[in-house]
Structure formats: structure tokens, C-alpha cells
Design a protein around this motif. Sequence first.
Motif, mmCIF file in Angstrom:
data_model
loop_
_atom_site.group_PDB
_atom_site.id
_atom_site.type_symbol
_atom_site.label_atom_id
_atom_site.label_comp_id
_atom_site.label_asym_id
_atom_site.label_seq_id
_atom_site.Cartn_x
_atom_site.Cartn_y
_atom_site.Cartn_z
ATOM 1 N N UNK A 209 67.532 26.650 3.317
ATOM 2 C CA UNK A 209 67.374 27.386 2.071
ATOM 3 C C UNK A 209 68.475 28.441 1.988
ATOM 4 N N UNK A 210 68.841 28.794 0.785
ATOM 5 C CA UNK A 210 69.835 29.853 0.605
ATOM 6 C C UNK A 210 69.170 31.220 0.745
ATOM 7 N N UNK A 211 69.961 32.209 1.093
ATOM 8 C CA UNK A 211 69.447 33.563 1.221
ATOM 9 C C UNK A 211 68.760 33.988 -0.077
ATOM 10 N N UNK A 212 67.613 34.630 0.077
ATOM 11 C CA UNK A 212 66.811 35.037 -1.067
ATOM 12 C C UNK A 212 65.756 34.027 -1.461
ATOM 13 N N UNK A 213 65.833 32.842 -0.890
ATOM 14 C CA UNK A 213 64.888 31.789 -1.210
ATOM 15 C C UNK A 213 63.585 31.904 -0.434
ATOM 16 N N UNK A 214 62.731 30.896 -0.613
ATOM 17 C CA UNK A 214 61.405 30.889 0.005
ATOM 18 C C UNK A 214 61.124 29.548 0.668
ATOM 19 N N UNK A 215 60.283 29.605 1.696
ATOM 20 C CA UNK A 215 59.769 28.412 2.357
ATOM 21 C C UNK A 215 58.336 28.684 2.770
ATOM 22 N N UNK A 216 57.555 27.625 2.875
ATOM 23 C CA UNK A 216 56.181 27.753 3.357
ATOM 24 C C UNK A 216 55.992 26.823 4.536
ATOM 25 N N UNK A 217 55.622 27.393 5.653
ATOM 26 C CA UNK A 217 55.349 26.623 6.857
ATOM 27 C C UNK A 217 53.844 26.391 6.986
ATOM 28 N N UNK A 218 53.485 25.226 7.503
ATOM 29 C CA UNK A 218 52.081 24.899 7.768
ATOM 30 C C UNK A 218 51.934 24.487 9.223
ATOM 31 N N UNK A 219 50.787 24.769 9.785
ATOM 32 C CA UNK A 219 50.482 24.362 11.154
ATOM 33 C C UNK A 219 49.046 23.866 11.181
ATOM 34 N N UNK A 220 48.882 22.605 11.511
ATOM 35 C CA UNK A 220 47.540 22.018 11.569
ATOM 36 C C UNK A 220 47.185 21.709 13.013
ATOM 37 N N UNK A 221 46.013 22.148 13.418
ATOM 38 C CA UNK A 221 45.524 21.877 14.766
ATOM 39 C C UNK A 221 44.760 20.562 14.782
ATOM 40 N N UNK A 222 44.869 19.838 15.910
ATOM 41 C CA UNK A 222 44.231 18.524 16.009
ATOM 42 C C UNK A 222 42.720 18.631 16.206
ATOM 43 N N UNK A 223 42.249 19.811 16.581
ATOM 44 C CA UNK A 223 40.820 20.038 16.764
ATOM 45 C C UNK A 223 40.426 21.349 16.118
ATOM 46 N N UNK A 224 39.148 21.602 16.050
ATOM 47 C CA UNK A 224 38.653 22.843 15.477
ATOM 48 C C UNK A 224 39.288 24.041 16.178
ATOM 49 N N UNK A 225 39.605 25.060 15.385
ATOM 50 C CA UNK A 225 40.218 26.257 15.952
ATOM 51 C C UNK A 225 39.174 27.304 16.327
ATOM 52 N N UNK A 226 37.898 26.931 16.271
ATOM 53 C CA UNK A 226 36.838 27.898 16.545
ATOM 54 C C UNK A 226 36.876 28.420 17.984
ATOM 55 N N UNK A 227 37.520 27.663 18.873
ATOM 56 C CA UNK A 227 37.629 28.074 20.272
ATOM 57 C C UNK A 227 38.720 29.099 20.498
ATOM 58 N N UNK A 228 39.534 29.373 19.480
ATOM 59 C CA UNK A 228 40.638 30.301 19.644
ATOM 60 C C UNK A 228 40.350 31.638 18.968
ATOM 61 N N UNK A 229 40.978 32.674 19.484
ATOM 62 C CA UNK A 229 40.790 33.996 18.910
ATOM 63 C C UNK A 229 41.735 34.285 17.771
ATOM 64 N N UNK A 230 42.879 33.629 17.779
ATOM 65 C CA UNK A 230 43.883 33.884 16.748
ATOM 66 C C UNK A 230 44.875 32.726 16.726
ATOM 67 N N UNK A 231 45.616 32.651 15.648
ATOM 68 C CA UNK A 231 46.758 31.742 15.580
ATOM 69 C C UNK A 231 47.933 32.524 15.027
ATOM 70 N N UNK A 232 49.126 32.021 15.294
ATOM 71 C CA UNK A 232 50.271 32.799 14.864
ATOM 72 C C UNK A 232 51.535 31.981 14.737
ATOM 73 N N UNK A 233 52.588 32.694 14.418
ATOM 74 C CA UNK A 233 53.924 32.117 14.306
ATOM 75 C C UNK A 233 54.892 32.959 15.126
ATOM 76 N N UNK A 234 55.700 32.285 15.895
ATOM 77 C CA UNK A 234 56.779 32.900 16.649
ATOM 78 C C UNK A 234 58.077 32.201 16.258
ATOM 79 N N UNK A 235 59.200 32.812 16.586
ATOM 80 C CA UNK A 235 60.476 32.165 16.315
ATOM 81 C C UNK A 235 61.468 32.444 17.440
ATOM 82 N N UNK A 236 62.419 31.525 17.563
ATOM 83 C CA UNK A 236 63.458 31.683 18.581
ATOM 84 C C UNK A 236 64.796 31.276 17.988
ATOM 85 N N UNK A 237 65.693 32.240 17.915
ATOM 86 C CA UNK A 237 67.046 31.986 17.441
ATOM 87 C C UNK A 237 67.928 31.631 18.633
#
Length: 121
Positions: A12-40
Amino acid sequence: QVQLVESGGGWVQAGGSLRLSCEASRSVSRFGAMGWYRQAPGKQREMVAVIGLGGNDSHIKYADSVKGRFTISKDNARSTVYLQMSSLKPEDTAIYYCSAHGMLSGNPVYWGQGTQVTVSS
């Protein structure tokens, strides 16, 4: 074992937008949180945003560098977490990883395979 599958990355060009999705293969009820990290390239992996999964706990945390530009949200019924990214900057270029966090530790215990986000100037 839980698999986290990210989608929505791209170019995408600077100033633009993107939407990321993350789907878990099982129920997330066993987890306390979910998040996004990045590595350049050449940098350590860093937290971007984390959201609590408890019914009465949707505590959200953002990295200072993305506050006001990125929004994390969740759909517990679909075991999915989203990251809406707006006003993107070239320095947002990185591989973005979805994470699922332990209920007690609060630390990531599962990672997705990553999705590339490239922002051109």
C-alpha cells in the motif's frame, strides 16, 4: 495445538489502509488475550496491539508508534482478531504476526506464520 492463520497483508502507498485478520483453528476461550506483533528487517519483533478476550475484559494495549492509527478488535464467536491499519507509514513495513496469549502468564504462547505489509513512500 492451535493454528493461527493471518490474512490481509499486502502493498500500500503511504497514507493508505489495510485490514489484517487472524483466525484461530480452535476456540480462543482458553487464551487470555490475542494480539499483533511485527518484525522489520534487522529489527527485533515488537508488540503492536493486544486485546483481552475475557467477557468483561477487553483491555487493549497499543504501541505508542501506532496509537491513533491502528485499531485492534475481536470476534470471539469466530475466534478471530482484526487489526485495522490507517495512515500507514513506510516505517510500518514489516512482517505482522498474530499471537495468542496464555491465560495466566499473559505472554504469547502461539504464533501465526506472519503476513507481509509493505508501505511505499
